[in-house]
Design a protein around this motif. Structure first.
Motif, mmCIF file in Angstrom:
data_model
loop_
_atom_site.group_PDB
_atom_site.id
_atom_site.type_symbol
_atom_site.label_atom_id
_atom_site.label_comp_id
_atom_site.label_asym_id
_atom_site.label_seq_id
_atom_site.Cartn_x
_atom_site.Cartn_y
_atom_site.Cartn_z
ATOM 1 N N ASP A 55 -0.597 0.504 6.338
ATOM 2 C CA ASP A 55 -1.537 0.536 5.229
ATOM 3 C C ASP A 55 -3.006 0.507 5.658
ATOM 4 N N SER A 131 -1.521 -6.475 3.613
ATOM 5 C CA SER A 131 -2.519 -5.591 3.010
ATOM 6 C C SER A 131 -3.444 -6.333 2.057
ATOM 7 N N ASN A 304 3.375 -1.153 -3.522
ATOM 8 C CA ASN A 304 2.528 -2.001 -2.696
ATOM 9 C C ASN A 304 1.061 -1.603 -2.820
ATOM 10 N N SER A 305 0.218 -2.334 -2.089
ATOM 11 C CA SER A 305 -1.200 -2.009 -1.890
ATOM 12 C C SER A 305 -1.920 -1.638 -3.175
ATOM 13 N N GLY A 325 -0.023 1.689 -3.756
ATOM 14 C CA GLY A 325 0.229 2.384 -2.502
ATOM 15 C C GLY A 325 1.292 3.443 -2.581
ATOM 16 N N GLU A 361 -0.352 4.005 0.559
ATOM 17 C CA GLU A 361 -0.822 2.643 0.824
ATOM 18 C C GLU A 361 -2.321 2.632 1.118
#
Length: 647
Positions: A55, A131, A304-305, A325, A361
């Motif tokens: 990431d 992250s 994510n992210s 992400g 990400e």
């Protein structure tokens, strides 16, 4: 926060590299400087040590310098992947095109001590730092980053009660697991603001404790974080409150991709600081920032992210931006009805859209220096082929991308509002002049079959029929002068009738573009970046749409494609960045050939054949064929390295 399964075997087989095994600033045409022939020359990549990265993390601008972090593996440091633990690699740049690799900012195992409570040193994050995001607070950069604490015995002993091996993605609901399998949010700042590289960072301090903080439902462990922001409502009331959000995935099913079952892969726990800019006093949890994800949209699993940008901070136009992400993003409105829990939400005004495949990400920030919003993403790959003396490594980050708001029709549907992504202008400074190719019509015969000939209007106005160039039935035209594996390619394709008059892009033109990193003379085995026509006027670059099927929008006057080739990294930007793609490839050393791609659709090929047969007895200067033919305006540059020893 994603990791590749092959890492265990790759790092175990090749061992831990030395910190200085690779120095990209010393790469020349004749020396890979310990980085190997596949290491990118102008895409950001951690090299201290050279290993895995994923990431993009916590980018920011400070003192005229752009700082970029990324998740990185530190081989030899015990961690849950077995081959190392996760920290933050660090690069810096004056112009976002030329990068200096800096010693990593946060390294697992560097700081000892027990797992801290809010306001205490975070302790020894045995599983590393994941992250996060960055914000300038009172003239000082602050990173908010998750710190992960699992028992290190057997690398990953925390019990997992669902199919996902990452236990922070599971609903762990017992006191024992809350205490021993926890994640905290921590903050760290540079120790010496007069150092333009910001090399040294403070030991992380706990600001949110996943064992006790949060508004239910939430797991004991939080996930990746947004940057922090301030609201006008607080400032007007004399409060110096800062807010940020952390992903708090709520999973009922193992796949975490079923909204109707209660899965909430985009659950974002909103936090507000208790004591203004003094974050060591902790944060209050205010519930889900994004509780309005439409159930009618595809479930995407864990996202994510995350990051969230208010319009006044991003300068992206009349919309607020929320993204994850997984490449999903929404444009919409940040609404606040009060100070308490459940009174703030992001409400989307557009359906879910995508950044484009390959660069995931990601994180960005508004650059006051450039007056643009910049963004980077992770380009995932498998392990680079083994080379003597080169450590095991994989992946890179995208080049810096300028993000802009386009109020026109989206590529995803007939609604208004989307983001475009294009390479930062500073990359133009890495081009080597003169260009390798500069042609107003790089494929003048407009042929696909090697035996096909087409009447072509010549520069002097005299038309004649000429033999086809060396274009094969595979629709490729070799470009021997454009060979190389470090290239910047600009292609503009227009359609014209035989008499020279312009035509709009046909609804069923087939496929046009370029092939790079191909075998000798551009014949096959290359990576193709093409724009294709689809049903009912659809356009796309690979899986990235440019126009949906059945849209009433006008046909474009031309198709444009920008392709960056960087040893193993290939990025493409179509129609000024309305569609993008990114990928990594590790071809044989002699696969450095470039070709144009033109494959007419079957209906157009048949129509052209019939038209040519019907007009064989007519003069070549008569009216053109039934279908217009493409004209390929092409420029290709070799690229210099984008790494330097110092700023």
């Amino acid at each position: 926060m994603m990791q590749a399964a092959w890492l265990l075997a790759a790092f175990a087989a090749r061992g831990a590299p030395a910190d200085d095994a690779c120095n990209p600033a010393r790469i020349t045409a004749f020396d890979d400087a310990g980085c190997g022939r596949y290491f990118p020359r102008f895409h950001p990549k951690n090299a201290k040590p050279l290993a895995h990265n994923n990431d993009a993390n916590a980018p920011f601008e400070f003192g005229g310098v752009h700082h970029l972090f990324m998740q990185a593996i530190f081989p030899g440091v015990p961690g849950y992947i077995g081959s190392g633990s996760v920290g933050l690699g660090h690069l810096a740049s004056r112009d976002t095109a030329t990068w200096t690799v800096i010693a990593p900012a946060l390294v697992p195992g560097r700081y000892g001590g027990r797992m801290g409570r809010v306001g205490e040193p975070a302790g020894n994050a045995t599983e590393g730092y994941y992250s996060g995001s960055a914000t300038i607070v009172g003239g000082t950069p602050r990173i908010i980053v998750p710190a992960v604490f699992f028992p290190t015995s057997a690398n990953h002993t925390c019990p997992v009660s669902c199919a996902d091996r990452d236990s922070w993605h599971c609903m762990l609901d017992t006191p024992k697991l809350r205490e021993t399998c926890a994640m905290t949010y921590t903050t760290s700042s540079p120790l010496n603001l007069s150092d333009p590289l910001l090399t040294e960072w403070s030991p992380p301090t706990c600001i949110v404790d996943g064992r006790v903080d949060g508004v239910q439902p939430h797991g004991p462990s939080f996930d990746d974080t947004t940057h922090a922001w301030q609201d006008q409502e607080d400032l007007a009331a004399g409060r110096d409150t800062w807010r940020f959000a952390g992903q708090t995935t709520v999973c009922v099913t193992n796949g975490c991709d079923n909204h109707s079952a209660g899965d909430r892969p985009t659950y974002l726990q909103l936090f507000a600081s208790r004591n203004g800019s003094d974050w060591t006093a902790g944060f209050d949890a205010l519930g889900d920032l994004f509780s309005f994800e439409p159930d009618g949209e595809p479930d995407a699993g864990i996202m994510n992210s995350p990051d969230f940008w208010k319009r006044e901070d991003s300068r992206l136009g009349p919309v607020d931006l929320l993204h994850f992400g997984s490449n999903a993003y929404w444009l919409g409105n940040y609404t606040r009805r009060g100070d308490g829990a459940g009174q703030t939400a992001f409400v989307p005004s557009t359906p879910q859209q995508q950044f484009g495949p390959g660069a995931e990400e990601g994180k960005g920030y508004y650059s006051a220096q450039l007056g643009k919003f910049l963004w980077w993403g992770w380009i995932e790959s498998g392990a680079a082929p083994a080379e003597p003396g080169v450590p095991a490594w994989d992946s890179a980050l995208s080049v810096a991308r300028v993000v802009e708001y386009d109020p026109g029709l989206s590529t995803a549907g007939d609604f208004n509002g989307m983001l475009t992504f294009r390479p930062v202008d500073a990359l133009l400074g890495l081009r080597v002049d003169p260009p390798l190719v500069s042609a107003a019509d790089a494929w003048p015969m407009h042929t696909v079959g090697a035996t096909e000939t087409v009447a072509t209007e010549m520069a002097a106005g005299e038309a004649e029929t000429t033999e086809a160039l060396s274009a094969g039935a595979d629709g490729l035209l070799a470009l021997p002068n454009a060979s190389g594996n470090c290239l910047d390619i600009e292609l503009n394709v227009t359609w014209h009738w035989l008499n020279g008059s312009a035509a709009a892009v046909p609804p069923d033109f087939g496929a046009v573009g370029v092939s790079v990193l191909g075998a000798a003379q551009g014949r096959g085995n290359g990576t193709e970046l093409v724009i294709t026509s689809g049903d009912a006027g659809a356009l796309a670059m690979g899986s990235a749409p440019l126009a949906p099927s059945g849209s009433a929008r006008p046909r474009p006057a031309a198709l444009s494609l920008r392709v960056l080739v960087d040893r193993s990294v290939v990025e493409a930007f179509a129609q000024g960045g309305r569609a993008t793609s990114a990928s990594m490839h590790f071809p044989p050393a002699d696969h450095v050939h470039t070709a144009l791609v033109w494959r007419p659709s079957q209906s157009r090929s048949q129509s052209r054949s019939q038209s040519r047969s019907q007009s064989q007895s007519q003069s070549a200067t008569a009216a053109g064929p039934e279908q217009p033919v493409p004209r390929f305006a092409l420029r290709v540059w070799a690229m210099r390295t984008g790494f330097a020893e110092t700023l």
